[in-house]
Design an enzyme around this catalytic site. Structure first.
Site, short mmCIF file in Angstrom:
data_model
loop_
_atom_site.label_atom_id
_atom_site.label_comp_id
_atom_site.label_asym_id
_atom_site.label_seq_id
_atom_site.Cartn_x
_atom_site.Cartn_y
_atom_site.Cartn_z
N ARG A 1 1.00 -1.39 0.09
CA ARG A 1 -0.05 0.13 0.03
C ARG A 1 0.91 1.02 -0.04
O ARG A 1 0.53 2.24 -0.60
CB ARG A 1 -0.77 -0.13 1.26
N PHE B 1 -10.94 -5.30 -5.99
CA PHE B 1 -11.03 -6.14 -4.91
C PHE B 1 -10.53 -5.25 -3.72
O PHE B 1 -9.58 -5.46 -2.97
CB PHE B 1 -10.18 -7.34 -4.95
N ASP C 1 -15.50 -3.70 -5.33
CA ASP C 1 -15.74 -4.88 -4.50
C ASP C 1 -17.03 -5.44 -4.21
O ASP C 1 -17.92 -4.79 -4.49
CB ASP C 1 -15.18 -4.63 -2.79
N SER C 2 -17.07 -6.61 -4.28
CA SER C 2 -18.71 -7.38 -4.21
C SER C 2 -19.28 -7.41 -2.88
O SER C 2 -20.35 -7.78 -2.67
CB SER C 2 -18.52 -8.73 -4.77
N ALA D 1 -16.18 -8.13 -9.80
CA ALA D 1 -15.03 -7.66 -10.44
C ALA D 1 -15.05 -8.07 -12.13
O ALA D 1 -14.68 -7.25 -12.75
CB ALA D 1 -13.68 -7.97 -9.83
N ASP E 1 -6.03 -7.14 -6.16
CA ASP E 1 -5.71 -7.85 -5.01
C ASP E 1 -6.95 -8.98 -4.87
O ASP E 1 -7.45 -8.53 -3.67
CB ASP E 1 -5.31 -6.90 -3.85
N CYS F 1 -2.61 -14.60 -3.94
CA CYS F 1 -2.34 -15.08 -2.32
C CYS F 1 -2.72 -16.23 -2.39
O CYS F 1 -2.70 -16.94 -1.31
CB CYS F 1 -3.32 -14.14 -1.51
#
Ligand code: SAH
Length: 354
Positions: A169, A185, A207-208, A238, A258, A298
């Site tokens: 960030r 995201f 974002d959802s 997304a 992300d 990730c």
């Protein structure tokens, strides 16, 4: 644990229902694993983070499981609140000692337990959440690079915040000046706030999760120095939204991707690869020439090498030329023990589109 000759090899916690039958807590078989051992390991882990906490930051991962010699123990500090997650049978066994050691750290008002990760069921453990020590303040806030974030230890994802992206960030903050930024995201707006603080001319975040976006909005409002008029939130899937932006010929100078873990294990790698390729391809199309893509995986089941290949495939299909300008990992409070390479789950690339 015994070696082939029957001599003690290590002390491990036995978990009869798990595929990982034994998790080693110490390779010194003569060492006893008890409350004093737990307190020492937690003190060592916490001391190693001391330099990460100052007047601009009061949040860090204090304990990062196996890599800190505490298998299945995660402890994240948000100001005076520590959120602990126990995900192995051994961690569960030492729960009282772990909570006591965390509660005894200077300035800790509350230890809140979020032992509700899916992996607990693989260890035959039921979920457990709630206050383990002290009282949970009405509102939990944390400071990262002098920005204030609200954290929801009770209903948030994981322990409430993705501390692993702290350094990344900060990188986005340094890259954002004058750029049109797309943060996909976005969760509670970590990269969004960083981009606004870095002087982005415009930030669009997707974002959802409605809950995540509500908190993201509150996070921008909390930081009066940020120019909220430059900021747009989109609550959407997304994959769909990136297609719509592409169809609308939208263009950005800096894109952050992300996504959640598409491949928890190698068995999911193929499907996950398609998902990673899809979003990265769309992002490369949305990127203006000279633009920068900061993209992450990730997934434990996708190696950095495979991720790089996926990105190469995405660039080819997007008809884009891109170069790797930096490789990224999780921040220093998420170390990887050399004997536990599986711990290196987060990998990122900074790509520049030519
Ligand atoms: N970048 C964030 C963390 C992202 S976590 C930070 O720095 O804090 C992944 C996020 O993806 C979660 O907030 C989750 O709600 C969101 N998500 C998962 N699937 C999604 C989808 N199909 N479309 C949009 N968002 C999604």
């Amino acid at each position: 644990m015994l070696d082939a000759d029957g001599a003690p090899l290590a002390r491990a916690a036995y978990s009869p229902t798990s595929q990982i039958r034994a998790r080693v807590w110490t390779f010194d078989a003569a060492q006893s694993v008890d409350a004093a051992f737990i307190a020492r390991r937690i003190a060592t882990a916490t001391d190693a983070r001391a330099s990460m906490l100052d007047e601009r930051h009061n949040a860090a991962r204090l304990v990062h499981g196996e890599s800190d010699g505490l298998p299945g123990v995660i402890a994240d500090r948000y100001g005076d609140v520590i959120v602990v997650a126990l995900t192995s049978a051994g961690a569960e066994f030492f729960r009282t000692d772990i909570v006591a050691a965390l509660a005894a750290l200077p300035g800790v008002r509350c230890v809140y337990e979020r032992s509700d990760a899916e992996v607990r069921s693989l260890e035959g453990l039921p979920p457990r959440t709630g206050v383990a020590h002290g009282r949970l303040p009405h509102e939990v806030t944390m400071l990262e690079d002098a920005l204030t974030y609200l954290v929801d230890p009770v209903g948030g994802q994981k322990t409430g915040f993705y501390l692993d992206q702290r350094d990344n960030r900060r990188l986005v903050r340094t890259l954002a000046a004058g750029r049109r930024v797309l943060n996909v995201f976005c969760y509670t707006g970590g990269f969004t706030l960083a981009a606004l603080a870095g002087g982005a001319s415009e930030v669009v975040s997707i974002d959802s999760s409605d809950e995540a976006l509500a908190q993201a909005r509150a996070n921008v409002s909390r930081n009066a120095e940020l120019d909220a008029t430059r900021n747009t939130w989109i609550g959407a899937d997304a994959f769909t939204e990136l297609r719509q932006l592409r169809n609308a010929a939208a263009s950005f100078d800096l894109i952050v991707l992300d996504p959640p873990k598409f491949a928890p294990t190698a068995a999911h790698a193929e499907r996950a690869s398609r998902a990673y390729k899809d979003i990265n391809l769309l992002a490369l199309k949305l990127l203006a020439p000279g633009g920068i893509l900061v993209t992450f995986s990730c997934s434990g089941g996708v190696s950095a090498e495979l991720f790089q290949k996926i990105l190469a495939g995405a660039a080819l299909d997007a008809n884009a030329c891109a170069q790797i300008v930096q490789r990224l990992t999780a921040s220093a409070d998420h170390p990887v023990a050399l004997e536990f390479p599986e711990g290196e789950y987060l990998k990122g690339f900074v790509l520049r589109k030519r």
